[in-house]
Motif scaffolding. Structure first.
Motif, PDB file in Angstrom:
ATOM      1  N   ARG A  78      17.365  33.844  12.968  1.00  0.00           N
ATOM      2  CA  ARG A  78      18.717  33.878  12.410  1.00  0.00           C
ATOM      3  C   ARG A  78      19.783  34.201  13.454  1.00  0.00           C
ATOM      4  O   ARG A  78      20.921  34.521  13.089  1.00  0.00           O
ATOM      5  CB  ARG A  78      18.762  34.868  11.235  1.00  0.00           C
ATOM      6  N   VAL A  79      19.438  34.127  14.725  1.00  0.00           N
ATOM      7  CA  VAL A  79      20.437  34.307  15.785  1.00  0.00           C
ATOM      8  C   VAL A  79      21.513  33.228  15.642  1.00  0.00           C
ATOM      9  O   VAL A  79      21.217  32.048  15.454  1.00  0.00           O
ATOM     10  CB  VAL A  79      19.780  34.232  17.181  1.00  0.00           C
ATOM     11  N   GLY A  80      22.769  33.645  15.701  1.00  0.00           N
ATOM     12  CA  GLY A  80      23.898  32.732  15.537  1.00  0.00           C
ATOM     13  C   GLY A  80      24.381  32.619  14.103  1.00  0.00           C
ATOM     14  O   GLY A  80      25.457  32.070  13.855  1.00  0.00           O
ATOM     15  N   ARG A  81      23.600  33.144  13.149  1.00  0.00           N
ATOM     16  CA  ARG A  81      23.991  33.110  11.743  1.00  0.00           C
ATOM     17  C   ARG A  81      24.854  34.318  11.409  1.00  0.00           C
ATOM     18  O   ARG A  81      24.757  35.370  12.036  1.00  0.00           O
ATOM     19  CB  ARG A  81      22.739  33.130  10.854  1.00  0.00           C
ATOM     20  N   PRO A  82      25.700  34.235  10.386  1.00  0.00           N
ATOM     21  CA  PRO A  82      26.458  35.415   9.954  1.00  0.00           C
ATOM     22  C   PRO A  82      25.525  36.557   9.556  1.00  0.00           C
ATOM     23  O   PRO A  82      24.520  36.334   8.864  1.00  0.00           O
ATOM     24  CB  PRO A  82      27.247  34.893   8.751  1.00  0.00           C
ATOM     25  N   LYS A  83      25.862  37.756   9.999  1.00  0.00           N
ATOM     26  CA  LYS A  83      25.006  38.905   9.708  1.00  0.00           C
ATOM     27  C   LYS A  83      24.887  39.172   8.206  1.00  0.00           C
ATOM     28  O   LYS A  83      23.813  39.564   7.721  1.00  0.00           O
ATOM     29  CB  LYS A  83      25.542  40.154  10.410  1.00  0.00           C
ATOM     30  N   ALA A  84      25.973  39.004   7.472  1.00  0.00           N
ATOM     31  CA  ALA A  84      25.931  39.257   6.033  1.00  0.00           C
ATOM     32  C   ALA A  84      24.922  38.334   5.353  1.00  0.00           C
ATOM     33  O   ALA A  84      24.152  38.755   4.474  1.00  0.00           O
ATOM     34  CB  ALA A  84      27.316  39.088   5.409  1.00  0.00           C
ATOM     35  N   GLU A  85      24.893  37.071   5.770  1.00  0.00           N
ATOM     36  CA  GLU A  85      23.946  36.124   5.193  1.00  0.00           C
ATOM     37  C   GLU A  85      22.518  36.436   5.632  1.00  0.00           C
ATOM     38  O   GLU A  85      21.562  36.281   4.858  1.00  0.00           O
ATOM     39  CB  GLU A  85      24.322  34.698   5.584  1.00  0.00           C
ATOM     40  N   SER A  86      22.360  36.892   6.872  1.00  0.00           N
ATOM     41  CA  SER A  86      21.041  37.274   7.369  1.00  0.00           C
ATOM     42  C   SER A  86      20.476  38.434   6.557  1.00  0.00           C
ATOM     43  O   SER A  86      19.287  38.440   6.200  1.00  0.00           O
ATOM     44  CB  SER A  86      21.131  37.661   8.850  1.00  0.00           C
ATOM     45  N   VAL A  87      21.328  39.403   6.253  1.00  0.00           N
ATOM     46  CA  VAL A  87      20.898  40.530   5.425  1.00  0.00           C
ATOM     47  C   VAL A  87      20.505  40.062   4.029  1.00  0.00           C
ATOM     48  O   VAL A  87      19.513  40.521   3.456  1.00  0.00           O
ATOM     49  CB  VAL A  87      22.010  41.606   5.361  1.00  0.00           C
ATOM     50  N   ARG A  88      21.276  39.128   3.483  1.00  0.00           N
ATOM     51  CA  ARG A  88      20.942  38.608   2.161  1.00  0.00           C
ATOM     52  C   ARG A  88      19.543  37.972   2.162  1.00  0.00           C
ATOM     53  O   ARG A  88      18.756  38.187   1.237  1.00  0.00           O
ATOM     54  CB  ARG A  88      21.982  37.587   1.713  1.00  0.00           C
ATOM     55  N   GLU A  89      19.231  37.226   3.211  1.00  0.00           N
ATOM     56  CA  GLU A  89      17.908  36.609   3.299  1.00  0.00           C
ATOM     57  C   GLU A  89      16.815  37.657   3.450  1.00  0.00           C
ATOM     58  O   GLU A  89      15.727  37.527   2.887  1.00  0.00           O
ATOM     59  CB  GLU A  89      17.867  35.624   4.464  1.00  0.00           C
ATOM     60  N   ALA A  90      17.087  38.695   4.233  1.00  0.00           N
ATOM     61  CA  ALA A  90      16.093  39.750   4.439  1.00  0.00           C
ATOM     62  C   ALA A  90      15.785  40.474   3.133  1.00  0.00           C
ATOM     63  O   ALA A  90      14.620  40.779   2.833  1.00  0.00           O
ATOM     64  CB  ALA A  90      16.594  40.743   5.490  1.00  0.00           C
ATOM     65  N   ILE A  91      16.812  40.746   2.335  1.00  0.00           N
ATOM     66  CA  ILE A  91      16.594  41.419   1.050  1.00  0.00           C
ATOM     67  C   ILE A  91      15.856  40.509   0.080  1.00  0.00           C
ATOM     68  O   ILE A  91      14.957  40.941  -0.647  1.00  0.00           O
ATOM     69  CB  ILE A  91      17.936  41.889   0.450  1.00  0.00           C
ATOM     70  N   ALA A  92      16.207  39.225   0.082  1.00  0.00           N
ATOM     71  CA  ALA A  92      15.542  38.278  -0.814  1.00  0.00           C
ATOM     72  C   ALA A  92      14.047  38.213  -0.543  1.00  0.00           C
ATOM     73  O   ALA A  92      13.238  38.026  -1.465  1.00  0.00           O
ATOM     74  CB  ALA A  92      16.165  36.891  -0.659  1.00  0.00           C
ATOM     75  N   ALA A  93      13.659  38.382   0.727  1.00  0.00           N
ATOM     76  CA  ALA A  93      12.237  38.360   1.073  1.00  0.00           C
ATOM     77  C   ALA A  93      11.525  39.610   0.573  1.00  0.00           C
ATOM     78  O   ALA A  93      10.308  39.586   0.343  1.00  0.00           O
ATOM     79  CB  ALA A  93      12.077  38.232   2.587  1.00  0.00           C
ATOM     80  N   LEU A  94      12.272  40.713   0.410  1.00  0.00           N
ATOM     81  CA  LEU A  94      11.705  41.961  -0.080  1.00  0.00           C
ATOM     82  C   LEU A  94      11.741  42.058  -1.599  1.00  0.00           C
ATOM     83  O   LEU A  94      10.771  42.490  -2.234  1.00  0.00           O
ATOM     84  CB  LEU A  94      12.481  43.154   0.500  1.00  0.00           C
ATOM     85  N   ASN A  95      12.885  41.692  -2.163  1.00  0.00           N
ATOM     86  CA  ASN A  95      13.101  41.889  -3.600  1.00  0.00           C
ATOM     87  C   ASN A  95      14.087  40.834  -4.107  1.00  0.00           C
ATOM     88  O   ASN A  95      15.298  41.052  -4.105  1.00  0.00           O
ATOM     89  CB  ASN A  95      13.638  43.292  -3.868  1.00  0.00           C
ATOM     90  N   PRO A  96      13.586  39.697  -4.543  1.00  0.00           N
ATOM     91  CA  PRO A  96      14.466  38.604  -4.976  1.00  0.00           C
ATOM     92  C   PRO A  96      15.266  38.912  -6.236  1.00  0.00           C
ATOM     93  O   PRO A  96      16.170  38.149  -6.585  1.00  0.00           O
ATOM     94  CB  PRO A  96      13.493  37.441  -5.213  1.00  0.00           C
ATOM     95  N   ASP A  97      14.962  40.013  -6.918  1.00  0.00           N
ATOM     96  CA  ASP A  97      15.705  40.364  -8.135  1.00  0.00           C
ATOM     97  C   ASP A  97      17.094  40.911  -7.835  1.00  0.00           C
ATOM     98  O   ASP A  97      17.958  40.936  -8.712  1.00  0.00           O
ATOM     99  CB  ASP A  97      14.933  41.397  -8.954  1.00  0.00           C
ATOM    100  N   VAL A  98      17.310  41.392  -6.597  1.00  0.00           N
ATOM    101  CA  VAL A  98      18.601  41.988  -6.241  1.00  0.00           C
ATOM    102  C   VAL A  98      19.634  40.886  -6.046  1.00  0.00           C
ATOM    103  O   VAL A  98      19.392  39.906  -5.342  1.00  0.00           O
ATOM    104  CB  VAL A  98      18.486  42.828  -4.955  1.00  0.00           C
ATOM    105  N   GLN A  99      20.793  41.058  -6.663  1.00  0.00           N
ATOM    106  CA  GLN A  99      21.887  40.098  -6.516  1.00  0.00           C
ATOM    107  C   GLN A  99      22.732  40.506  -5.313  1.00  0.00           C
ATOM    108  O   GLN A  99      23.432  41.521  -5.353  1.00  0.00           O
ATOM    109  CB  GLN A  99      22.744  40.079  -7.778  1.00  0.00           C
ATOM    110  N   VAL A 100      22.647  39.733  -4.249  1.00  0.00           N
ATOM    111  CA  VAL A 100      23.358  40.063  -3.012  1.00  0.00           C
ATOM    112  C   VAL A 100      24.517  39.088  -2.806  1.00  0.00           C
ATOM    113  O   VAL A 100      24.322  37.875  -2.804  1.00  0.00           O
ATOM    114  CB  VAL A 100      22.424  40.013  -1.791  1.00  0.00           C
ATOM    115  N   THR A 101      25.706  39.637  -2.628  1.00  0.00           N
ATOM    116  CA  THR A 101      26.885  38.842  -2.284  1.00  0.00           C
ATOM    117  C   THR A 101      27.191  39.077  -0.817  1.00  0.00           C
ATOM    118  O   THR A 101      27.427  40.218  -0.405  1.00  0.00           O
ATOM    119  CB  THR A 101      28.093  39.241  -3.144  1.00  0.00           C
ATOM    120  N   ALA A 102      27.152  38.027  -0.013  1.00  0.00           N
ATOM    121  CA  ALA A 102      27.404  38.124   1.423  1.00  0.00           C
ATOM    122  C   ALA A 102      28.808  37.623   1.724  1.00  0.00           C
ATOM    123  O   ALA A 102      29.140  36.467   1.457  1.00  0.00           O
ATOM    124  CB  ALA A 102      26.377  37.309   2.197  1.00  0.00           C
TER     125      ALA A 102
END
Length: 257
Positions: A78-102
């Motif tokens: 995810r180098v070069g990607r927005p950090k907020a979106e990278s965090v959203r992907e990281a959380i989705a891999a852990l717990n897809p039930d969480v609603q993340v707004t990036a």
């Protein structure tokens, strides 16, 4: 809570202080995270894995290879990607039930005034003094608890500023907005990788306790961490009646009730 959630959060539910009711509170809560870097990474991962129902992440930066030494929510892919979106992907891999707004934006007054009122807690993991002051003013203005952290070199700090608590100081009581602050950044001063993990984990702990209805005993205290000695120093804080943000002369007292 369904059967899958009862299993996922069973170790929280076993805690007398949390139980089913506390976990339900987390699932129904909304946390606002400012910054998706060294501090924001562990905050986001722990809040996401713990089942905070909604998480909004604000950061206008992109992932760089130099971040990966300490910003554990990001990876090489995810180098070069927005950090907020990278965090959203990281959380989705852990717990897809969480609603993340990036939100790939810089936190300013307008953005904070739009999002702070919607949050149950605000966690500040940004890396500059000016944004910390903006976030604090928005939290005082809207009566929202703020969990603040900072880390540079081997030194860290943690503070909880809750305008709902009578006579509690705000961030500006401790660090006046007009103070002559020399900005220090990781890019020039360096930062010990585990330090941001320690401070960010403590921020996550305080935020989760507030969201679960347990409250925080860190209000009106500033915790200083010396990472060289792994020593903690607790400083008692007082509200400044002349504070330009929460002081009575500036409408702070009436705004806080």
């Amino acid at each position: 809570m369904n059967d899958a959630q009862l299993l996922r959060y069973s170790r929280h539910i076993l805690l007398d202080e949390l139980g089913v009711e506390g976990q339900q509170r987390l699932l129904a809560s909304h946390a606002l995270l400012i910054g998706a870097g060294g501090l924001g990474s562990p905050v986001a991962l722990y809040l996401g894995s713990a089942g905070v129902g909604r998480l909004t992440v604000i950061d206008d930066d992109t992932v760089d290879e130099t971040n990966l030494q300490r910003q554990i929510a990001h990876n090489l892919a995810r180098v070069g990607r927005p950090k907020a979106e990278s965090v959203r992907e990281a959380i989705a891999a852990l717990n897809p039930d969480v609603q993340v707004t990036a939100l790939n934006q810089r936190a300013d007054d307008a953005l904070l005034d739009a999002w702070v009122p919607t949050a149950d807690v605000v966690i500040d993991g940004c890396d500059n003094f000016a944004t910390r002051q903006l976030v604090n003013r928005a939290c005082v203005r809207h009566g929202k608890p703020l969990v603040s952290g900072a880390a540079i070199r081997f030194d860290g700090q943690l503070g909880v500023f809750d305008p709902r608590v009578a006579d509690a100081p705000c961030y500006a009581c401790v660090f006046p907005p007009d103070a002559d602050v020399e900005e220090v950044r990781c890019a020039t001063m360096g930062v010990f990788a585990p330090l941001v993990g320690i401070v960010g984990s403590m921020q996550a702990a305080e935020a989760l306790k507030l969201l679960a209805g347990l409250g925080s005993r860190r209000t009106s205290h500033l915790l200083m961490l010396d990472g060289r000695e792994l020593a903690f120093h607790d400083i008692a804080l007082k509200r400044d009646p002349h504070c330009p943000v929460c002081g009575s002369a500036h409408g702070g007292a009436s705004a806080l009730g």
